[in-house]
Design an enzyme around this catalytic site. Structure first.
Site, PDB file in Angstrom:
ATOM      1  N   ASP A 301       0.847  -1.208   0.000  1.00  0.00           N
ATOM      2  CA  ASP A 301       0.000   0.000   0.000  1.00  0.00           C
ATOM      3  C   ASP A 301       0.873   1.245   0.000  1.00  0.00           C
ATOM      4  O   ASP A 301       0.544   2.246  -0.633  1.00  0.00           O
ATOM      5  CB  ASP A 301      -0.904   0.035   1.240  1.00  0.00           C
ATOM      6  CG  ASP A 301      -1.757  -1.211   1.362  1.00  0.00           C
ATOM      7  OD1 ASP A 301      -2.049  -1.842   0.330  1.00  0.00           O
ATOM      8  OD2 ASP A 301      -2.132  -1.558   2.509  1.00  0.00           O
TER       9      ASP A 301
HETATM   10  C1  26A Z   1     -11.890  -7.152   1.351  1.00  0.00           C
HETATM   11  N1  26A Z   1     -10.649  -7.293   2.081  1.00  0.00           N
HETATM   12  C2  26A Z   1     -10.223  -8.631   2.377  1.00  0.00           C
HETATM   13  C3  26A Z   1      -9.887  -6.172   2.407  1.00  0.00           C
HETATM   14  C4  26A Z   1      -8.665  -6.229   3.121  1.00  0.00           C
HETATM   15  C5  26A Z   1      -7.971  -5.029   3.342  1.00  0.00           C
HETATM   16  N2  26A Z   1      -8.398  -3.840   2.886  1.00  0.00           N
HETATM   17  C6  26A Z   1      -9.563  -3.843   2.211  1.00  0.00           C
HETATM   18  N3  26A Z   1     -10.301  -4.962   1.984  1.00  0.00           N
HETATM   19  N4  26A Z   1      -7.950  -7.235   3.717  1.00  0.00           N
HETATM   20  C7  26A Z   1      -6.854  -6.667   4.260  1.00  0.00           C
HETATM   21  N5  26A Z   1      -6.866  -5.341   4.039  1.00  0.00           N
HETATM   22  C8  26A Z   1      -5.892  -4.326   4.468  1.00  0.00           C
HETATM   23  O1  26A Z   1      -4.682  -4.560   3.822  1.00  0.00           O
HETATM   24  C9  26A Z   1      -3.739  -3.772   4.535  1.00  0.00           C
HETATM   25  C10 26A Z   1      -2.353  -4.267   4.252  1.00  0.00           C
HETATM   26  O2  26A Z   1      -2.053  -4.157   2.917  1.00  0.00           O
HETATM   27  C11 26A Z   1      -5.570  -4.364   5.939  1.00  0.00           C
HETATM   28  O3  26A Z   1      -6.474  -3.578   6.666  1.00  0.00           O
HETATM   29  C12 26A Z   1      -4.143  -3.834   5.992  1.00  0.00           C
HETATM   30  O4  26A Z   1      -4.072  -2.548   6.539  1.00  0.00           O
END
Ligand code: 26A
Length: 346
Positions: A301
């Protein structure tokens, strides 16, 4: 007020904690993955709260990128959309975004909790298990409210978390259409292997709008597999070429596909629609002594944040990649998907 960059994603609070491989095994989790929680995973959220060393940090992949981009860009550059509940978790997210100066325009949902992500760390790996809750209820009509649509109209760059394809493909396509019709830049992150696997149709429906794909090698492989590409799944250049040459809604911009590969070089492929040639480049990552690496949760990110900030500043592709790698190296020296304060400058 006009903000050049609009981001859309799932706002989540990360419950970050160190775990042993046995804990991951108990819940059938891979060491490095991001998934939607199933029924069987729900006890995790109660258990992590009890674990020593638990940290609550603002997360949500695109929200991390939005915060990071605002960290780099001048004040009032980035707006973020997503949906949350009315609770202390949402307050925490608002506070974190405020610290970075990120303008947040949440859709607020009654009676449903703010989404959360168990970030289970077994250094250097991280397994992310997400309960979207309120984040799952985002509706495209939130964007269409006059006070929000004006922000969309005034923006020139869009960054979408692919994770949001599980929530509102309609909202993504609405922004994509707007970007294509007005020759604005539209970027999408594939986010996780399960998106290409299980959300192939909404992904494919959004890709015509996408000028920049920002993703990693495991998501590239998942894309190749779900689309039955006749390539080696480890050949990220070949996969990037296939994606770069897919049809585009806006023929005024070529498509560029960026695949990061951890500490291996970042691969960048652009398809030139007029010459039908590919431009293929590789960029080494910044070396960081292993003892300086605190936590890689959010590294991708942060890379995306630096990269999109570079594009907003109209930097060259090579410079935008370098800003991405600089941002990632800052973020992995912090716990969680965060950046150091006082602010560092590129
Ligand atoms: C729909 N899902 C599975 C998700 C996520 C996500 N953000 C949005 N949608 N699953 C994990 N994360 C975020 O990825 C970040 C790390 O790259 C987590 O909240 C974490 O901050």
């Amino acid at each position: 007020m006009s903000y050049p960059l609009v981001c859309l994603g799932n706002p989540l609070l990360d419950l970050q904690v160190d775990v042993e491989p046995e804990y991951l095994a108990k819940y059938d989790l891979k060491a490095d993955d991001a998934i939607l929680a199933e029924e069987k995973h729900l006890p995790i959220y109660k258990e992590v709260i009890e674990k020593p060393g638990l940290k609550l940090v603002a997360g949500g992949a695109a929200q991390n990128t939005a915060r990071g981009a605002q960290y780099i860009l001048p004040e009032n550059s980035v707006v973020y959309f997503g949906s949350v509940g009315k609770d202390v978790y949402a307050e925490k997210l608002n506070e974190a975004n405020k610290q970075y100066g990120l303008r947040t325009e949440y859709q607020v949902v009654d009676d449903v909790a703010t989404g959360k992500c168990a970030a289970l760390i077994n250094h250097p790996h991280r397994s992310l298990v997400t309960d979207l809750a309120a984040a799952n209820l985002f509706k495209a009509d939130h964007l269409e409210k006059p006070e929000n649509w004006i922000l969309v109209e005034n923006a020139k760059y869009f960054y979408i978390g692919g994770f949001h394809l599980t929530v509102s493909p309609e909202a993504i396509q609405k922004l994509g259409k707007h970007a294509a019709e007005n020759n604005k830049l539209f970027a999408l992150n594939f986010s996780a292997p399960f998106i290409a696997q299980f959300f192939k149709d909404p992904l494919d429906a959004s890709l015509p709008y996408v000028d920049y794909v920002v993703s990693n090698e495991s998501e590239a492989a998942a894309y190749a597999e779900s689309h039955n590409l006749d390539v080696d799944q480890k050949d990220v250049v070949a996969i990037a070429k296939e994606i770069a040459k897919l049809p585009k809604a806006n023929s005024k911009r070529n498509r560029t596909v960026v695949f990061t590969q951890g500490t291996e070089p970042t691969v960048v492929v652009t398809y030139n629609q007029s010459t039908q040639d590919f431009d293929v480049q590789e960029f080494k990552v910044r070396e960081l002594a292993s003892e300086k690496v605190v936590d890689t949760n959010g590294a991708g990110d942060a890379f995306a944040a630096g990269f999109i900030a570079g594009l907003v500043q109209e930097k060259s592709l090579a410079d935008a990649i370098d800003i991405g790698q600089w941002a990632a190296s800052l973020s992995i020296q912090e716990v969680g998907p965060t950046f150091p304060f006082p602010k560092q400058t590129y």
